[in-house]
Motif scaffolding. Sequence first.
Motif, mmCIF file in Angstrom:
data_model
loop_
_atom_site.group_PDB
_atom_site.id
_atom_site.type_symbol
_atom_site.label_atom_id
_atom_site.label_comp_id
_atom_site.label_asym_id
_atom_site.label_seq_id
_atom_site.Cartn_x
_atom_site.Cartn_y
_atom_site.Cartn_z
ATOM 1 N N UNK A 1 0.891 -1.343 0.061
ATOM 2 C CA UNK A 1 0.257 0.055 -0.141
ATOM 3 C C UNK A 1 0.947 1.420 -0.088
ATOM 4 N N UNK A 2 0.568 2.248 -0.692
ATOM 5 C CA UNK A 2 1.580 3.384 -0.966
ATOM 6 C C UNK A 2 0.678 4.472 -0.217
ATOM 7 N N UNK A 3 1.257 5.182 0.807
ATOM 8 C CA UNK A 3 0.611 6.297 1.478
ATOM 9 C C UNK A 3 0.647 7.552 0.823
ATOM 10 N N UNK A 4 -0.262 8.366 0.423
ATOM 11 C CA UNK A 4 -0.182 9.737 -0.122
ATOM 12 C C UNK A 4 0.823 10.462 0.336
ATOM 13 N N UNK A 5 1.564 10.923 -0.511
ATOM 14 C CA UNK A 5 2.941 11.579 -0.133
ATOM 15 C C UNK A 5 2.806 12.563 0.951
ATOM 16 N N UNK A 6 1.705 13.636 0.615
ATOM 17 C CA UNK A 6 1.495 14.636 1.388
ATOM 18 C C UNK A 6 1.267 14.224 2.886
ATOM 19 N N UNK A 7 0.892 13.152 3.232
ATOM 20 C CA UNK A 7 0.576 12.776 4.771
ATOM 21 C C UNK A 7 1.669 11.745 5.185
ATOM 22 N N UNK A 8 2.795 11.637 4.725
ATOM 23 C CA UNK A 8 3.841 10.822 5.026
ATOM 24 C C UNK A 8 5.005 11.607 5.933
ATOM 25 N N UNK A 9 5.160 11.166 7.032
ATOM 26 C CA UNK A 9 6.271 11.569 7.714
ATOM 27 C C UNK A 9 7.610 12.477 7.192
ATOM 28 N N UNK A 10 7.989 11.502 6.131
ATOM 29 C CA UNK A 10 9.444 11.849 5.491
ATOM 30 C C UNK A 10 9.319 12.946 4.501
ATOM 31 N N UNK A 11 7.767 13.238 4.240
ATOM 32 C CA UNK A 11 7.287 14.173 3.251
ATOM 33 C C UNK A 11 7.808 15.612 3.756
ATOM 34 N N UNK A 12 7.520 15.674 5.156
ATOM 35 C CA UNK A 12 7.722 16.982 5.856
ATOM 36 C C UNK A 12 9.207 17.120 5.858
ATOM 37 N N UNK A 13 10.015 16.150 6.241
ATOM 38 C CA UNK A 13 11.640 16.284 6.279
ATOM 39 C C UNK A 13 11.859 16.913 4.863
ATOM 40 N N UNK A 14 11.826 15.987 3.765
ATOM 41 C CA UNK A 14 12.157 16.456 2.347
ATOM 42 C C UNK A 14 11.680 17.835 1.897
ATOM 43 N N UNK A 15 10.493 18.291 2.203
ATOM 44 C CA UNK A 15 9.989 19.299 1.914
ATOM 45 C C UNK A 15 10.690 20.492 2.530
ATOM 46 N N UNK A 32 8.689 18.989 -8.201
ATOM 47 C CA UNK A 32 9.614 18.111 -9.057
ATOM 48 C C UNK A 32 10.274 17.006 -8.403
ATOM 49 N N UNK A 33 10.810 17.374 -7.040
ATOM 50 C CA UNK A 33 11.568 16.036 -6.319
ATOM 51 C C UNK A 33 10.850 15.333 -5.399
ATOM 52 N N UNK A 34 9.763 15.996 -4.999
ATOM 53 C CA UNK A 34 8.894 14.997 -3.939
ATOM 54 C C UNK A 34 8.335 13.550 -4.212
ATOM 55 N N UNK A 38 9.391 10.079 -2.306
ATOM 56 C CA UNK A 38 8.370 9.194 -2.065
ATOM 57 C C UNK A 38 8.560 7.874 -2.941
ATOM 58 N N UNK A 39 8.972 7.780 -4.125
ATOM 59 C CA UNK A 39 9.465 6.719 -4.766
ATOM 60 C C UNK A 39 10.696 6.024 -4.058
ATOM 61 N N UNK A 40 11.659 6.749 -3.557
ATOM 62 C CA UNK A 40 12.816 6.138 -2.829
ATOM 63 C C UNK A 40 12.449 5.409 -1.544
ATOM 64 N N UNK A 41 11.446 6.189 -0.925
ATOM 65 C CA UNK A 41 10.991 5.588 0.560
ATOM 66 C C UNK A 41 10.471 4.147 0.154
ATOM 67 N N UNK A 42 9.560 4.231 -0.873
ATOM 68 C CA UNK A 42 8.506 3.048 -1.061
ATOM 69 C C UNK A 42 9.604 1.747 -1.669
ATOM 70 N N UNK A 43 10.406 2.248 -2.592
ATOM 71 C CA UNK A 43 10.987 1.180 -3.208
ATOM 72 C C UNK A 43 12.122 0.692 -2.054
ATOM 73 N N UNK A 44 12.713 1.415 -0.922
ATOM 74 C CA UNK A 44 13.455 0.649 0.010
ATOM 75 C C UNK A 44 12.568 -0.288 0.794
ATOM 76 N N UNK A 45 11.346 0.046 0.898
ATOM 77 C CA UNK A 45 10.411 -0.948 1.721
ATOM 78 C C UNK A 45 10.233 -2.142 0.868
ATOM 79 N N UNK A 46 10.040 -1.940 -0.273
ATOM 80 C CA UNK A 46 9.958 -3.007 -1.112
ATOM 81 C C UNK A 46 10.924 -3.915 -1.277
ATOM 82 N N UNK A 47 12.014 -3.413 -1.275
ATOM 83 C CA UNK A 47 13.392 -4.102 -1.440
ATOM 84 C C UNK A 47 14.362 -4.250 0.063
#
Length: 92
Positions: A1-15, A32-34, A38-47
Motif C-alpha cells: 500500500x502506498x501512503x499519499x505523499x503529503x501525509x507521510x512523515x518523510x514528506x515533511x522532512x524532504x519538503x 519536481x523532487x517530492x 516518495x518513490x525512494x522510500x517506497x522502493x526501500x520498503x519493497x526491497x
Amino acid sequence: MTIPQETRPDDTYWRENFRSRHYVAQGATYDDYGPAYGFGVDAARRHPGRSFDDAEFELSRQWTTRNGASTLGWHQAKDAARDAWDRLQHSE
C-alpha cells in the motif's frame, strides 16, 4: 500500500530540506523532487536487504510509471530517490 505523499512523515522532512541537496537544480520546486523522495522510500520498503545500487536498474524502469507529477527523468530523480532510500535504511 502506498501512503499519499503529503501525509507521510518523510514528506515533511524532504519538503523542508530538499533545497540544501547538491543534486537539486536551481529553480526547481518540491513538486519536481517530492515524487522521487516518495518513490525512494517506497522502493526501500519493497526491497528490504537490497542496496540501492542492486535495485537501480529495476527502479529506473519503474520510475516512468510511478513518477507522479514530477517532470524529472530518472537521471535527474535517482539521487533524490537514493537519498530517501538511504535515509529510511539508516533510520530503521
